[in-house]
Design an enzyme around this catalytic site. Structure first.
Site, PDB file in Angstrom:
ATOM      1  N   HIS A 363      60.110  67.861  12.205  1.00 42.62           N
ATOM      2  CA  HIS A 363      59.122  68.428  12.109  1.00 42.62           C
ATOM      3  C   HIS A 363      58.535  68.246  10.818  1.00 42.62           C
ATOM      4  CE1 HIS A 363      61.344  72.935  12.925  1.00 42.62           C
ATOM      5  NE2 HIS A 363      61.121  71.873  13.947  1.00 42.62           N
ATOM      6  N   GLU A 604      60.896  55.811  32.554  1.00 39.03           N
ATOM      7  CA  GLU A 604      61.843  55.734  30.964  1.00 39.03           C
ATOM      8  C   GLU A 604      62.751  54.767  30.715  1.00 39.03           C
ATOM      9  OE1 GLU A 604      61.004  58.950  28.432  1.00 39.03           O
ATOM     10  OE2 GLU A 604      61.324  60.322  30.967  1.00 39.03           O
ATOM     11  N   ASP A 628      60.489  55.596  25.325  1.00 31.96           N
ATOM     12  CA  ASP A 628      61.734  54.935  25.339  1.00 31.96           C
ATOM     13  C   ASP A 628      62.844  54.122  26.842  1.00 31.96           C
ATOM     14  OD1 ASP A 628      63.359  57.411  24.786  1.00 31.96           O
ATOM     15  OD2 ASP A 628      62.601  58.893  25.895  1.00 31.96           O
ATOM     16  N   CYS A 675      51.517  55.891  29.692  1.00 33.63           N
ATOM     17  CA  CYS A 675      51.292  57.503  28.608  1.00 33.63           C
ATOM     18  C   CYS A 675      52.657  56.995  27.518  1.00 33.63           C
ATOM     19  CB  CYS A 675      51.916  58.322  29.356  1.00 33.63           C
ATOM     20  SG  CYS A 675      53.758  59.154  29.375  1.00 33.63           S
TER      21      CYS A 675
END
Length: 755
Positions: A363, A604, A628, A675
């Protein structure tokens, strides 16, 4: 043996400094092994000599006096071999060197083991005896285990001294570096402000009370005070963050509810325990449960529970709030930074963040990126409790922290900060010009988003659409699955904000390091488990609701593209396509007139690379998620600071995989995009363009750099560079060769901050 090891390590851990720690080591190891001598030699990094730093059995006057070069004596021999040396008659060994100061001529038997921390030989631990005999396997195993256990302790003690500007030999030390994981990009120079827990739950004793109601009142008042603090901090942060980002504070508010911690604490109080003891019991139980979980996201919730427990305890102890003065250039340092801690520092004074624990997906890292504050996470070796008030340099690009910086290092980083400001200002003029190479090759540049706060920043930097919208972010900041209407409203905002530019929405991608508190996934190996498309195909009700919401949100805009994550076989694509068409029919039946959007697949996992030709026949485009893909190809957890240096997106295996995917798309006449973070590295973007990548999608911050570089280099030159580096077998050599070539072409100004 294990109990002895633990006792020694615990005692050494509590030592006040390195000298004390080493004295404890030699005393306790000599006693545990029943030997006549135990000594520690540490390698001085400046003189590259092994110095006798502590001994029991040899002449104490030799400590700090006797030293050997790395190729001298048995000590140097142990260090060079990086393995134990066990001798029955040390003096007969050709590498033996005698020092009259030590008095070691009396000792025949010798067992030395290297002290190694993070591949660095720090020193040698030695035991000796008068009688001629070879130490047995059990003794050797004990000393090797002890050395491994103590390496981190010695490193911590060494670091604690060096951050204060003194080495273990008393010499002045500067530019002490600690490696971590990048959390949010950028560089900051400032003064460390260490935030420690407001109260220590572990120190609370048991106490029986008779006036239960009085304890209940104390607890209620403390909870109300903390709740008020949370609300005040949320209001304070509201000008800086979007509502969905501020919703992170709702997690804290929910924990304070009666249905959560409150009821459990009151139950313990009713049994006669005082409020502080009841709070300690409940919080400790919750923290233990969270910390034992395998899921990284859920483990991070343990820090939230601890943080709340300490704050309530502070009020129970009538500690209240101490007014803290923050310097103008504050770098916040803590063992576990929480979102609440960020809100305590005035926005204009916060320049950097350092967290000993946590990952780039926590977070705090998400908020730091949203706020544009340079951040490093996972600085495991940082002696953070001793750093308050020290000058620090935080390098969020490379995941490094420097303390006690020299004038030269400070000057270098100030230049970087100045260059960065000038560069950003100079690149602003590129916002409205297309990304076209000098020989006319067009390369669309899109952005990765997940929060509404990203929209304005993306458009300001000239984004040509969204290559990856992370739909899991709105899911992660709620306490339940969002309804179809709620999702539709969220997606509509994104589609409208970028209209008529395309917005590629990835279907829900949870699992791995992204979990939902209300939908926990407990697995031994979450990265190889139930995640991405695997979850949503097993729960078609989630997939269908989300797809319908996306389709309805695109009505009248027609700029939606749908992307499927974590695909490992054509069968999964066919299943997903079936559900998408079903959702599309349902939307049409409801009278919503929308065209069928393009559908793509994320590459990925290695399996998808080798089936790219089959996959591209089923969809409209492929998009490579290099984060990934690199992680899976190299078997390296990019959030683990212990192995972060092995994670490198320019690894030859990664480049070869990308080339395969590009070839498959080219043969099918369909577009390929990238991406992952690799797309935002200007140098890597040159290689991606050369491979035949059609679209690059990246963090908005990096878009102007990539655009500037691609507008300066021809496609033919880019292909020549790719041909040169694709033959290399080392990722660092690939990067160094590429950077050198670009600098020789006068194109190095955007590389200084690149990873």
């Amino acid at each position: 043996m294990l109990a002895t090891l633990r006792r020694i390590v615990q005692e050494v851990n509590s030592a006040r400094d390195l000298t004390s720690a080493l004295d404890i080591i030699v005393q306790r190891v000599r006693g545990a092994m029943g030997t006549e001598v135990c000594s520690v030699y540490l390698l001085d990094p400046d003189s590259t000599r092994y110095v006798l730093m502590a001994t029991e059995g040899l002449n104490k006057g030799a400590v700090g006096v006797v030293s050997l070069g790395t190729n001298e004596g048995l000590i140097g021999y142990v260090g060079a071999r990086e393995e134990p040396v066990n001798l029955e008659d040390a003096a007969s060994h050709p590498r033996f060197r005698y020092f009259a100061e030590t008095g070691e001529e009396r000792y025949a038997s010798f067992l030395g083991v290297p002290i190694i921390h993070h591949r660095r030989v720090m020193g040698v631990l030695v035991v000796q005896q008068k009688e001629r005999r070879q130490f047995d396997e059990g003794e050797e195993a004990f000393l090797v285990t002890m050395s491994a256990q103590l390496a981190g302790v010695i490193a911590h003690a060494e670091a604690t001294g060096s951050i204060r500007g003194l080495g273990w030999g008393g010499e002045v030390v500067q530019d002490t570096r600690f490696d971590a994981v990048p959390g949010a990009p950028g560089v900051a120079i400032g003064q460390a402000v260490v935030i420690l827990p407001p109260a220590d739950l572990k120190a609370v004793p048991d106490k029986t009370v008779t006036d239960v109601e009085a304890e209940m009142d104390l607890f209620r008042e403390a909870v109300a005070a903390v709740r008020s603090d949370m609300q005040a901090l949320s209001v304070k942060l509201s000008p800086q963050l979007r509502p969905e980002e501020l919703a992170l504070f709702d997690v804290y508010q929910m924990m304070l509810d009666d249905a959560a911690l409150g009821n459990e604490v009151r139950e313990v109080i009713n049994r006669g325990q005082w409020a502080q003891g009841a709070l300690r019991d409940v919080v400790t139980a919750h923290v233990t449960r969270f910390e034992l979980m395998d899921d990284p996201y859920l483990r991070e919730r343990a820090s939230d529970v601890k943080d709340l427990g300490r704050r309530i305890l502070a009020y129970l102890q009538e500690a209240g709030r101490q007014e803290r003065v923050f310097p103008d250039q504050t770098i916040l340092v803590s063992e576990e930074l929480s979102p609440v801690m960020l809100g305590e520092v005035p926005k204009e004074k916060l320049v950097g963040l350092v967290s000993v624990l946590g990952s780039g997906s926590s977070h705090v890292a998400i908020l730091a990126r949203a706020m544009g504050v340079p951040t490093v996470m996972g600085a495991l070796d940082l002696p953070y409790t001793r750093m308050d008030g020290l000058e620090l340099i935080v390098d969020g690009n490379h995941g490094e922290v420097y303390c006690n910086p020299s004038a030269e290092l400070r000057r270098q980083y100030n230049e970087l900060i100045h260059e960065e400001r000038e560069l950003v200002q100079g690149l602003e003029q590129l916002r409205d010009v297309p990304c076209v190479t000098p020989d006319g090759h067009r390369m669309p540049l899109l952005v990765n988003t997940g929060l509404l706060a990203d929209v304005a920043r993306s458009l300001d930097r000239g984004a040509e659409g969204v290559g990856l919208y992370r739909t899991e972010v709105p899911f992660m900041i709620q306490d339940r699955f969002p309804s179809e209407k709620e999702q539709q409203a969220t997606y509509r905002e994104q589609l409208e904000a970028f209209h008529p530019l395309p917005v590629t929405m990835r279907t829900l991608d949870i699992g791995g390091d992204k979990a939902l508190t209300y939908f926990p996934i407990k697995e031994d190996n979450p990265f190889l488990g139930w995640r991405g498309i695997r979850v949503t195909l097993d729960h078609p009700e989630i997939f269908l609701v989300q797809t319908r919401a996306m389709l309805k949100a695109s009505q009248g805009l027609n700029n939606l593209r749908i992307m499927l994550p974590m695909i490992s076989s054509p069968f999964e694509v066919e299943e997903a396509q079936h559900l998408i068409h079903r959702a599309y029919s349902e939307v049409l039946d409801e009278g919503v007139d929308v065209p069928m959007p393009p559908v793509g697949v994320m590459i990925e996992v290695p399996a998808a690379v080798y089936q790219a030709r089959e996959l591209i026949q089923l969809v409209d485009f492929l998009s490579v998620g290099t984060n990934d893909l690199t992680q899976y190809l190299l078997a390296v957890d990019r959030n683990n600071p212990r192995v972060a240096d092995l994670y490198h997106s320019m690894h030859p295996a990664v480049l070869q995989a990308l080339t395969l995917v590009a070839a498959a798309c080219r043969e099918a006449g369909k577009p390929m995009s990238v991406c992952g973070e690799m797309a935002g590295d200007p140098a890597a973007a040159v290689l991606l363009m050369a491979m035949g990548c059609d679209v690059l999608s990246m963090n908005a911050t990096n878009l102007p750099r990539v655009k500037w570089l691609l507008r300066q280099i021809t496609l033919s030159d880019a292909k020549a560079l790719l041909d040169e580096v694709v033959e290399l077998d080392n990722p660092h050599l690939v990067q160094a060769t590429l950077h050198l070539a670009l600098r020789n072409m006068g194109l190095g100004k955007v590389l200084s901050q690149a990873r």
